[in-house]
Write a protein that holds these residues in place. Structure first.
Motif, mmCIF file in Angstrom:
data_model
loop_
_atom_site.group_PDB
_atom_site.id
_atom_site.type_symbol
_atom_site.label_atom_id
_atom_site.label_comp_id
_atom_site.label_asym_id
_atom_site.label_seq_id
_atom_site.Cartn_x
_atom_site.Cartn_y
_atom_site.Cartn_z
ATOM 1 N N ASP A 89 9.845 24.324 -35.783
ATOM 2 C CA ASP A 89 10.568 23.596 -36.858
ATOM 3 C C ASP A 89 9.744 23.746 -38.130
ATOM 4 O O ASP A 89 10.095 22.981 -39.071
ATOM 5 N N VAL A 90 8.662 24.452 -38.214
ATOM 6 C CA VAL A 90 8.066 24.532 -39.417
ATOM 7 C C VAL A 90 8.304 25.697 -40.340
ATOM 8 O O VAL A 90 7.867 26.828 -39.601
ATOM 9 N N THR A 91 8.858 25.743 -41.282
ATOM 10 C CA THR A 91 9.232 26.861 -42.194
ATOM 11 C C THR A 91 8.087 27.522 -43.020
ATOM 12 O O THR A 91 7.313 26.697 -43.368
ATOM 13 N N ARG A 92 8.105 28.815 -43.211
ATOM 14 C CA ARG A 92 7.290 29.313 -43.882
ATOM 15 C C ARG A 92 7.635 30.220 -44.958
ATOM 16 O O ARG A 92 8.725 30.770 -44.859
ATOM 17 N N THR A 93 6.716 30.643 -46.044
ATOM 18 C CA THR A 93 6.974 31.687 -47.107
ATOM 19 C C THR A 93 5.989 32.300 -46.983
ATOM 20 O O THR A 93 4.714 31.922 -46.720
ATOM 21 N N ALA B 269 3.493 26.722 -45.378
ATOM 22 C CA ALA B 269 4.233 26.183 -44.266
ATOM 23 C C ALA B 269 4.726 24.863 -44.680
ATOM 24 O O ALA B 269 4.000 24.115 -45.426
ATOM 25 N N THR B 270 5.834 24.387 -44.354
ATOM 26 C CA THR B 270 6.384 23.127 -44.653
ATOM 27 C C THR B 270 6.188 22.417 -43.366
ATOM 28 O O THR B 270 7.236 22.598 -42.584
ATOM 29 N N ASN C 113 5.819 30.801 -34.274
ATOM 30 C CA ASN C 113 7.077 30.206 -33.975
ATOM 31 C C ASN C 113 7.362 29.839 -32.521
ATOM 32 O O ASN C 113 8.271 28.780 -32.490
ATOM 33 N N THR D 219 7.342 19.248 -42.388
ATOM 34 C CA THR D 219 8.263 17.993 -42.729
ATOM 35 C C THR D 219 7.887 16.686 -42.047
ATOM 36 O O THR D 219 8.091 15.486 -42.527
ATOM 37 N N TRP E 244 5.423 26.196 -33.129
ATOM 38 C CA TRP E 244 5.927 25.467 -34.451
ATOM 39 C C TRP E 244 7.281 25.943 -34.885
ATOM 40 O O TRP E 244 7.399 26.161 -36.001
#
Length: 104
Positions: free
Chosen positions: A88-92, A10-11, A83, A13, A86
């Motif tokens: 606004d937190v992107t994940r891979t 998770a990013t 989702n 930012t 969070w």
């Protein structure tokens, strides 16, 4: 059968949100995910190289157990919960199988 890992990167930012994210993950998301997945154990890390990066790793007895966990209905719910809380937190996500273990 070799162990298998499910890794979520998770990013976060916004540095001002990292403490709240950390608390939420520790108190709510990690315990829910471990229980829902039936994972053997889990770890969380914050990157020292890039403080915005958070990694969660879930260990499974084998690839079949990982597949059952990540392809079941709990995965959909856990993603929706993340989702919602969070957005606004992107994940891979990545799935790994143990190739070799060396040392103690």
């Amino acid at each position: 059968m070799p162990k298998a890992l499910f890794v979520v990167r998770a990013t976060v930012t916004d540095a001002a949100k990292r403490q709240a994210f950390d608390a939420w993950y520790a108190r709510e998301h990690l315990p829910d995910a471990v229980k829902s997945f039936g994972a053997e154990k889990a770890w969380r890390y914050w990157s020292l190289s890039d403080p915005a990066l958070h990694h969660a790793m879930y260990q499974f007895s084998d690839e079949a157990a990982l597949d059952r966990a990540t392809k079941g209905p709990d995965m959909t719910r856990l993603i929706a919960d993340f989702n919602r809380d969070w957005p606004d937190v992107t994940r891979t996500r990545e799935v790994l199988v143990l190739a070799e273990e060396f040392g103690k």
